[in-house]
Design a protein around this motif. Structure first.
Motif, PDB file in Angstrom:
ATOM      1  N   SER A   1       0.759  -1.375  -0.037  1.00 50.63           N
ATOM      2  CA  SER A   1      -0.056   0.032  -0.099  1.00 50.63           C
ATOM      3  C   SER A   1       0.947   1.254  -0.028  1.00 50.63           C
ATOM      4  N   ILE A   2       2.125   1.386   0.829  1.00 53.61           N
ATOM      5  CA  ILE A   2       2.694   2.380   0.702  1.00 53.61           C
ATOM      6  C   ILE A   2       3.407   2.796  -0.877  1.00 53.61           C
ATOM      7  N   TRP A   3       3.769   1.444  -1.372  1.00 53.23           N
ATOM      8  CA  TRP A   3       4.321   1.538  -2.506  1.00 53.23           C
ATOM      9  C   TRP A   3       3.324   2.081  -3.573  1.00 53.23           C
ATOM     10  N   VAL A   4       2.183   1.388  -3.633  1.00 51.24           N
ATOM     11  CA  VAL A   4       0.922   2.276  -4.720  1.00 51.24           C
ATOM     12  C   VAL A   4       0.805   3.535  -4.310  1.00 51.24           C
ATOM     13  N   GLY A   5       0.471   3.807  -2.974  1.00 50.91           N
ATOM     14  CA  GLY A   5       0.160   5.096  -2.635  1.00 50.91           C
ATOM     15  C   GLY A   5       1.144   6.208  -2.874  1.00 50.91           C
ATOM     16  N   MET A   6       2.506   5.923  -2.830  1.00 49.14           N
ATOM     17  CA  MET A   6       3.486   6.808  -3.507  1.00 49.14           C
ATOM     18  C   MET A   6       3.253   6.980  -4.960  1.00 49.14           C
ATOM     19  N   MET A   7       2.956   5.655  -5.761  1.00 55.37           N
ATOM     20  CA  MET A   7       2.833   5.961  -7.239  1.00 55.37           C
ATOM     21  C   MET A   7       1.596   7.043  -7.244  1.00 55.37           C
ATOM     22  N   ILE A   8       0.651   6.739  -6.621  1.00 55.80           N
ATOM     23  CA  ILE A   8      -0.644   7.556  -6.792  1.00 55.80           C
ATOM     24  C   ILE A   8      -0.494   8.929  -6.379  1.00 55.80           C
ATOM     25  N   LEU A   9       0.192   9.152  -5.305  1.00 54.12           N
ATOM     26  CA  LEU A   9       0.311  10.625  -5.255  1.00 54.12           C
ATOM     27  C   LEU A   9       1.461  11.334  -6.002  1.00 54.12           C
ATOM     28  N   LEU A  10       2.285  10.505  -6.361  1.00 53.37           N
ATOM     29  CA  LEU A  10       3.332  11.269  -7.646  1.00 53.37           C
ATOM     30  C   LEU A  10       2.386  11.496  -8.753  1.00 53.37           C
ATOM     31  N   SER A  11       1.712  10.694  -9.246  1.00 53.53           N
ATOM     32  CA  SER A  11       0.918  10.807 -10.378  1.00 53.53           C
ATOM     33  C   SER A  11       0.054  11.948 -10.266  1.00 53.53           C
ATOM     34  N   MET A  12      -0.845  12.019  -8.974  1.00 55.25           N
ATOM     35  CA  MET A  12      -1.615  13.273  -8.532  1.00 55.25           C
ATOM     36  C   MET A  12      -0.651  14.916  -8.739  1.00 55.25           C
ATOM     37  N   ARG A  13       0.703  14.660  -8.264  1.00 56.53           N
ATOM     38  CA  ARG A  13       1.197  15.819  -8.403  1.00 56.53           C
ATOM     39  C   ARG A  13       1.727  15.958  -9.623  1.00 56.53           C
ATOM     40  N   HIS A  14       2.185  15.065 -10.589  1.00 57.67           N
ATOM     41  CA  HIS A  14       2.426  15.286 -11.809  1.00 57.67           C
ATOM     42  C   HIS A  14       1.186  15.763 -12.654  1.00 57.67           C
TER      43      HIS A  14
ATOM     44  N   LEU B   1      -6.793  14.252 -24.842  1.00 58.08           N
ATOM     45  CA  LEU B   1      -6.107  12.899 -25.232  1.00 58.08           C
ATOM     46  C   LEU B   1      -4.715  12.955 -24.534  1.00 58.08           C
ATOM     47  N   ARG B   2      -3.932  14.000 -24.313  1.00 55.97           N
ATOM     48  CA  ARG B   2      -2.809  13.795 -23.623  1.00 55.97           C
ATOM     49  C   ARG B   2      -3.006  13.289 -22.001  1.00 55.97           C
ATOM     50  N   GLU B   3      -3.969  13.820 -21.316  1.00 54.69           N
ATOM     51  CA  GLU B   3      -4.349  13.407 -20.076  1.00 54.69           C
ATOM     52  C   GLU B   3      -4.877  11.762 -20.065  1.00 54.69           C
TER      53      GLU B   3
ATOM     54  N   PRO C   1      -2.909  16.148 -11.876  1.00 50.26           N
ATOM     55  CA  PRO C   1      -4.188  15.800 -10.812  1.00 50.26           C
ATOM     56  C   PRO C   1      -5.412  15.685 -11.916  1.00 50.26           C
ATOM     57  N   ARG C   2      -5.506  16.077 -12.944  1.00 50.19           N
ATOM     58  CA  ARG C   2      -6.782  15.601 -13.802  1.00 50.19           C
ATOM     59  C   ARG C   2      -6.759  14.426 -14.250  1.00 50.19           C
ATOM     60  N   ILE C   3      -5.800  13.652 -14.204  1.00 50.93           N
ATOM     61  CA  ILE C   3      -5.971  12.007 -14.628  1.00 50.93           C
ATOM     62  C   ILE C   3      -6.708  11.302 -13.700  1.00 50.93           C
ATOM     63  N   TRP C   4      -7.186  11.901 -12.331  1.00 50.62           N
ATOM     64  CA  TRP C   4      -7.864  11.189 -11.385  1.00 50.62           C
ATOM     65  C   TRP C   4      -9.417  12.042 -11.443  1.00 50.62           C
TER      66      TRP C   4
END
Length: 161
Positions: free
Chosen positions: A13-26, A48-50, A28-31
């Motif tokens: 969960s820590i691993w996946v959570g870090m990836m989620i937060l990094l993607s959100m920081r990169h 399309l880019r998102e 946020p519209r992908i969420w």
């Protein structure tokens, strides 16, 4: 066995959570698919880019969410000689630890309570539903069903192992 499931559930969960937060920081519209309707109504649909970024981030995130628990269960099978029921329980606990930590840490603590600027979708700052704890709790409840179905499926190989 139960302690191992909680331990590996927490680590994955820590691993996946870090990836989620990094993607959100990169970006946020992908969420955008994972926010209340009131927020989605205020912005344009994903570009399309998102959508490409969502797939690029989604592959390692979903792969880790699914692959890591299954591989851990295969590895721990050598120690515990899982039958279907024990494999189901092990996998379900690992998935539920993620479901719970995702709700409490990512959704409630970071997205709703802290609500950092980098996690907000631009143009929705005025929307009151950023603090929608119930929306994310409903997602957690859906996650309970999803984890049960996933555990049923991922435990199937242990019938024959």
């Amino acid at each position: 066995m139960i302690q191992d499931a909680f331990l590996f559930g927490t680590v994955s969960s820590i691993w996946v959570g870090m990836m989620i937060l990094l993607s959100m920081r990169h970006e946020p519209r992908i969420w955008l698919h994972d926010v209340p309707d009131e927020i989605r109504a205020e912005v344009e649909p994903k570009t399309l880019r998102e959508k490409r970024l969502e797939r690029l981030w989604g592959i390692p995130i979903i792969g880790s969410m699914i692959g890591v628990p299954f591989l851990i269960t295969l590895w721990k099978h050598q120690q515990y000689n899982f039958n279907y029921g024990s494999a189901f329980l092990f996998i379900w606990i690992v998935f539920m630890v993620f479901n719970f930590l995702d709700l409490v840490i990512i959704d409630w603590l970071i997205v709703v309570w802290w609500n950092p600027e980098w996690a907000r979708i631009k143009g929705t700052e005025h929307v009151a539903h950023h603090n929608n704890y119930i929306f994310y709790f409903a997602g957690f409840l859906k996650g309970i069903g999803i984890t049960a179905v996933a555990a049923v499926v991922f435990a199937l190989p242990f019938i024959w192992l």
